[in-house]
Enzyme design. Structure first.
Site, PDB file in Angstrom:
ATOM      1  N   ASP A  29     -28.427  -8.074  18.213  1.00  0.00           N
ATOM      2  CA  ASP A  29     -27.639  -6.885  18.069  1.00  0.00           C
ATOM      3  C   ASP A  29     -27.582  -5.817  19.118  1.00  0.00           C
ATOM      4  OD1 ASP A  29     -26.245  -5.774  14.952  1.00  0.00           O
ATOM      5  OD2 ASP A  29     -26.428  -4.267  16.822  1.00  0.00           O
ATOM      6  N   ILE A  30     -26.379  -5.264  19.489  1.00  0.00           N
ATOM      7  CA  ILE A  30     -26.452  -4.291  20.642  1.00  0.00           C
ATOM      8  C   ILE A  30     -26.862  -3.150  20.157  1.00  0.00           C
ATOM      9  CG2 ILE A  30     -24.011  -3.282  20.013  1.00  0.00           C
ATOM     10  CD1 ILE A  30     -23.253  -3.872  22.895  1.00  0.00           C
ATOM     11  N   ASN A  85     -22.667  -7.608   5.120  1.00  0.00           N
ATOM     12  CA  ASN A  85     -21.956  -6.617   4.800  1.00  0.00           C
ATOM     13  C   ASN A  85     -20.515  -7.142   4.376  1.00  0.00           C
ATOM     14  OD1 ASN A  85     -23.920  -4.734   5.007  1.00  0.00           O
ATOM     15  ND2 ASN A  85     -23.455  -4.636   7.113  1.00  0.00           N
ATOM     16  N   GLY A  91     -19.797  -1.462   4.878  1.00  0.00           N
ATOM     17  CA  GLY A  91     -20.438  -1.319   6.138  1.00  0.00           C
ATOM     18  C   GLY A  91     -19.958  -2.508   7.027  1.00  0.00           C
ATOM     19  N   GLN A  92     -19.233  -3.211   6.921  1.00  0.00           N
ATOM     20  CA  GLN A  92     -18.665  -4.478   7.492  1.00  0.00           C
ATOM     21  C   GLN A  92     -17.724  -3.814   8.811  1.00  0.00           C
ATOM     22  OE1 GLN A  92     -16.721  -7.770   6.018  1.00  0.00           O
ATOM     23  NE2 GLN A  92     -16.668  -9.117   7.813  1.00  0.00           N
ATOM     24  N   HIS A  98     -21.099 -12.706   9.671  1.00  0.00           N
ATOM     25  CA  HIS A  98     -22.288 -12.591  10.026  1.00  0.00           C
ATOM     26  C   HIS A  98     -23.547 -12.082   9.191  1.00  0.00           C
ATOM     27  CE1 HIS A  98     -20.162  -8.808  10.831  1.00  0.00           C
ATOM     28  NE2 HIS A  98     -21.508  -8.220  10.938  1.00  0.00           N
TER      29      HIS A  98
HETATM   30  P1  5GP Z   1     -21.327  -4.968  10.658  1.00  0.00           P
HETATM   31  O1  5GP Z   1     -20.993  -3.457  10.840  1.00  0.00           O
HETATM   32  O2  5GP Z   1     -20.069  -5.741  10.740  1.00  0.00           O
HETATM   33  O3  5GP Z   1     -22.174  -5.655   9.631  1.00  0.00           O
HETATM   34  O4  5GP Z   1     -22.107  -5.540  11.775  1.00  0.00           O
HETATM   35  C1  5GP Z   1     -21.639  -5.598  13.231  1.00  0.00           C
HETATM   36  C2  5GP Z   1     -22.626  -5.497  14.026  1.00  0.00           C
HETATM   37  O5  5GP Z   1     -22.376  -6.065  15.374  1.00  0.00           O
HETATM   38  C3  5GP Z   1     -23.318  -4.004  14.401  1.00  0.00           C
HETATM   39  O6  5GP Z   1     -24.594  -4.063  14.073  1.00  0.00           O
HETATM   40  C4  5GP Z   1     -23.193  -3.712  15.711  1.00  0.00           C
HETATM   41  O7  5GP Z   1     -24.115  -3.030  16.301  1.00  0.00           O
HETATM   42  C5  5GP Z   1     -23.011  -5.162  16.469  1.00  0.00           C
HETATM   43  N1  5GP Z   1     -22.008  -5.210  17.460  1.00  0.00           N
HETATM   44  C6  5GP Z   1     -20.899  -4.687  17.777  1.00  0.00           C
HETATM   45  N2  5GP Z   1     -20.320  -5.163  18.686  1.00  0.00           N
HETATM   46  C7  5GP Z   1     -21.149  -5.775  19.380  1.00  0.00           C
HETATM   47  C8  5GP Z   1     -21.227  -6.374  20.868  1.00  0.00           C
HETATM   48  O8  5GP Z   1     -20.303  -6.294  21.673  1.00  0.00           O
HETATM   49  N3  5GP Z   1     -22.362  -7.196  20.996  1.00  0.00           N
HETATM   50  C9  5GP Z   1     -23.445  -7.133  20.291  1.00  0.00           C
HETATM   51  N4  5GP Z   1     -24.337  -8.054  20.638  1.00  0.00           N
HETATM   52  N5  5GP Z   1     -23.431  -6.662  18.981  1.00  0.00           N
HETATM   53  C10 5GP Z   1     -22.384  -6.040  18.736  1.00  0.00           C
END
Ligand code: 5GP
Ligand code: ZN
Length: 112
Positions: A29-30, A85, A91-92, A98
């Site tokens: 995760d970034i 999420n 929080g998605q 994923h």
């Molecule tokens: P969500 O918020 O949908 O549950 O999770 C999305 C996740 O993707 C977040 O934790 C966010 O930090 C990660 N993320 C968003 N953009 C990028 C990216 O460009 N690269 C990586 N490796 N992770 C990302």
């Protein structure tokens, strides 16, 4: 398709991939929320957990088959958390299914 995670899967956007096979990719995760924080996802584009179809069952079986191995790779032997999420209210922010796999610290309950 304009999907961030499909672009990562297709190497159009760089990421730190730690595991990959025919059905699944796992990358860091970034914005890590724990010492070990990776995203585990099907290569098939499925938007949300609510979009899973009966024919996708094998993919999700596979994800859970490799989960222990990936958890060990990020230091999850002593415990880890798996989070998914679904929809913005939970929080998605990226609409390609994923699972967050987090390890390396203690986690509180209930989650925020
Ligand atoms: P969500 O918020 O949908 O549950 O999770 C999305 C996740 O993707 C977040 O934790 C966010 O930090 C990660 N993320 C968003 N953009 C990028 C990216 O460009 N690269 C990586 N490796 N992770 C990302
Ligand atoms: Zn996608």
């Amino acid at each position: 398709m304009d999907c961030l995670f499909c672009k990562i899967i297709n190497r159009e956007i760089p990421s730190d991939i730690i595991y990959e096979d025919e059905h699944v990719v796992v990358f860091k995760d970034i914005s890590p929320q724990a010492p070990g924080h990776v995203l585990l996802l099907p290569k098939k584009h499925i938007g949300t957990l609510m979009d899973i179809k009966p024919e996708d069952a094998q993919i999700f079986g596979h994800i859970f088959k490799i989960l222990p191995e990936v958890a060990t790779m990020i230091g999850g032997d002593e415990g880890f958390r798996l989070v998914a999420n679904c929809y913005e209210s939970a929080g998605q922010s990226v609409f390609h299914i994923h699972f967050h796999l987090l390890a390396g610290r203690n986690f509180g309950w209930p989650p925020g």
